[in-house]
Write a protein that holds these residues in place. Structure first.
Motif, PDB file in Angstrom:
ATOM      1  N   THR A  48       3.755   0.440   2.793  1.00  0.00           N
ATOM      2  CA  THR A  48       3.545  -0.638   3.747  1.00  0.00           C
ATOM      3  C   THR A  48       3.358  -1.952   3.004  1.00  0.00           C
ATOM      4  OG1 THR A  48       1.143  -0.356   3.869  1.00  0.00           O
ATOM      5  CG2 THR A  48       2.479   0.908   5.449  1.00  0.00           C
ATOM      6  N   GLU A  60       5.575  16.485   2.171  1.00  0.00           N
ATOM      7  CA  GLU A  60       4.193  16.954   2.067  1.00  0.00           C
ATOM      8  C   GLU A  60       4.116  18.258   1.274  1.00  0.00           C
ATOM      9  OE1 GLU A  60       0.940  15.620   3.210  1.00  0.00           O
ATOM     10  OE2 GLU A  60       2.363  14.012   2.770  1.00  0.00           O
ATOM     11  N   TRP A 102       5.508   8.600  -1.130  1.00  0.00           N
ATOM     12  CA  TRP A 102       4.582   7.901  -0.249  1.00  0.00           C
ATOM     13  C   TRP A 102       5.343   7.194   0.867  1.00  0.00           C
ATOM     14  CZ3 TRP A 102       3.999   6.084  -5.600  1.00  0.00           C
ATOM     15  CH2 TRP A 102       2.911   6.641  -6.282  1.00  0.00           C
ATOM     16  N   TYR A 116       5.208  -0.784   7.944  1.00  0.00           N
ATOM     17  CA  TYR A 116       6.029   0.180   7.213  1.00  0.00           C
ATOM     18  C   TYR A 116       7.270  -0.519   6.667  1.00  0.00           C
ATOM     19  CZ  TYR A 116       9.290   4.061   6.502  1.00  0.00           C
ATOM     20  OH  TYR A 116      10.214   4.948   5.971  1.00  0.00           O
ATOM     21  N   LEU A 151       0.776   5.072   1.216  1.00  0.00           N
ATOM     22  CA  LEU A 151       0.107   5.984   2.137  1.00  0.00           C
ATOM     23  C   LEU A 151       0.852   7.310   2.142  1.00  0.00           C
ATOM     24  CD1 LEU A 151      -0.077   3.523   5.184  1.00  0.00           C
ATOM     25  CD2 LEU A 151      -1.809   3.849   3.415  1.00  0.00           C
ATOM     26  N   ARG A 152       0.289   8.307   2.746  1.00  0.00           N
ATOM     27  CA  ARG A 152       1.010   9.557   2.929  1.00  0.00           C
ATOM     28  C   ARG A 152       1.954   9.404   4.116  1.00  0.00           C
ATOM     29  NH1 ARG A 152      -1.756  13.610  -0.159  1.00  0.00           N
ATOM     30  NH2 ARG A 152      -0.335  15.185   0.650  1.00  0.00           N
ATOM     31  N   TRP A 159       9.868   4.274   2.027  1.00  0.00           N
ATOM     32  CA  TRP A 159       9.217   5.410   1.382  1.00  0.00           C
ATOM     33  C   TRP A 159       9.738   5.518  -0.049  1.00  0.00           C
ATOM     34  CZ3 TRP A 159      12.398   9.259  -0.393  1.00  0.00           C
ATOM     35  CH2 TRP A 159      13.659   9.369   0.177  1.00  0.00           C
ATOM     36  N   GLN A 212       0.837  -1.195   0.000  1.00  0.00           N
ATOM     37  CA  GLN A 212       0.000   0.000   0.000  1.00  0.00           C
ATOM     38  C   GLN A 212       0.868   1.240   0.000  1.00  0.00           C
ATOM     39  OE1 GLN A 212      -2.610  -0.779   3.509  1.00  0.00           O
ATOM     40  NE2 GLN A 212      -4.205  -0.365   1.987  1.00  0.00           N
ATOM     41  N   PRO A 263       2.731  11.321   6.652  1.00  0.00           N
ATOM     42  CA  PRO A 263       2.266  11.637   8.005  1.00  0.00           C
ATOM     43  C   PRO A 263       1.518  10.486   8.694  1.00  0.00           C
ATOM     44  CG  PRO A 263       1.835  13.483   6.553  1.00  0.00           C
ATOM     45  CD  PRO A 263       2.273  12.324   5.681  1.00  0.00           C
ATOM     46  N   GLN A 264       1.165   9.454   7.954  1.00  0.00           N
ATOM     47  CA  GLN A 264       0.483   8.307   8.554  1.00  0.00           C
ATOM     48  C   GLN A 264       1.458   7.365   9.267  1.00  0.00           C
ATOM     49  OE1 GLN A 264      -2.000   7.872   4.659  1.00  0.00           O
ATOM     50  NE2 GLN A 264      -3.050   6.692   6.228  1.00  0.00           N
ATOM     51  N   ILE A 265       2.743   7.634   9.165  1.00  0.00           N
ATOM     52  CA  ILE A 265       3.767   6.817   9.805  1.00  0.00           C
ATOM     53  C   ILE A 265       4.373   7.614  10.957  1.00  0.00           C
ATOM     54  CG2 ILE A 265       5.971   5.595   9.449  1.00  0.00           C
ATOM     55  CD1 ILE A 265       3.522   4.440   7.856  1.00  0.00           C
ATOM     56  N   GLU A 266       4.628   6.947  12.059  1.00  0.00           N
ATOM     57  CA  GLU A 266       5.243   7.611  13.205  1.00  0.00           C
ATOM     58  C   GLU A 266       6.643   8.109  12.831  1.00  0.00           C
ATOM     59  OE1 GLU A 266       4.221   8.427  16.274  1.00  0.00           O
ATOM     60  OE2 GLU A 266       2.227   7.749  15.673  1.00  0.00           O
TER      61      GLU A 266
END
Length: 161
Positions: free
Chosen positions: A69, A55, A66, A74, A12-13, A77, A10, A15-18
């Protein structure tokens, strides 16, 4: 934890990852070996600044890097970032996910082929990358050496149309 090759990939953006997870990833010497622009271990503040910068690319260009995952974990990127008039593809995986690069790249290129803004992509690879056969298999051709932020890279180009 070993990653399974068949798990869902997947995008994702970031900011969705710590930020702590990204900082750990970017501080791993196995990853840093192929990142000449990486100057040392990251802390959480550096990870947050990285997320904010990526971002900003999304806000400016409508596309960017991105978080990736596999099976909900995770694994790195990457994606497409505007460099002048070109879309550059980058991919930085966690050491445990190095074997997923082909699957992730295939999914990213399917995205690029469907996006009319991206007639071709470029790749900047450090000279430490010796096995470039995967690029040749997908049809990328060598453009030449380039200097980016004071470091040497090998530039490749792949038509997406």
């Amino acid at each position: 934890m070993p990653l399974k090759a068949h798990t869902e990939i997947q995008f994702l953006r970031l900011p969705q990852i710590e930020p702590a997870e990204i900082a750990r990833h970017m501080s791993d010497p196995r990853v840093a070996r192929h990142l000449p622009l990486l100057t040392g271990p990251w802390d959480i503040a550096m990870a947050r600044a990285f997320i904010d910068a990526k971002e900003a690319c999304w806000e400016r260009d409508g596309l960017g890097h991105w978080a990736i995952t596999s099976g909900g974990c995770y694994v790195g990127w990457g994606g497409f970032q505007r460099e002048g008039s070109e879309w550059d593809f980058g991919l930085v995986l966690t050491a445990d996910a190095f074997g997923l690069g082909t699957r992730i790249t295939r999914k990213a290129f399917a995205f690029a082929r469907a996006d009319e803004r991206i007639p071709y992509v470029t790749f900047l690879l450090p000279p430490s990358r010796r096995n470039l056969s995967a690029l040749q298999r997908i049809g990328a051709h060598y453009v030449g050496p380039v200097t980016y932020s004071g470091e040497q890279f090998l530039k490749y180009r792949l038509e997406t149309g």
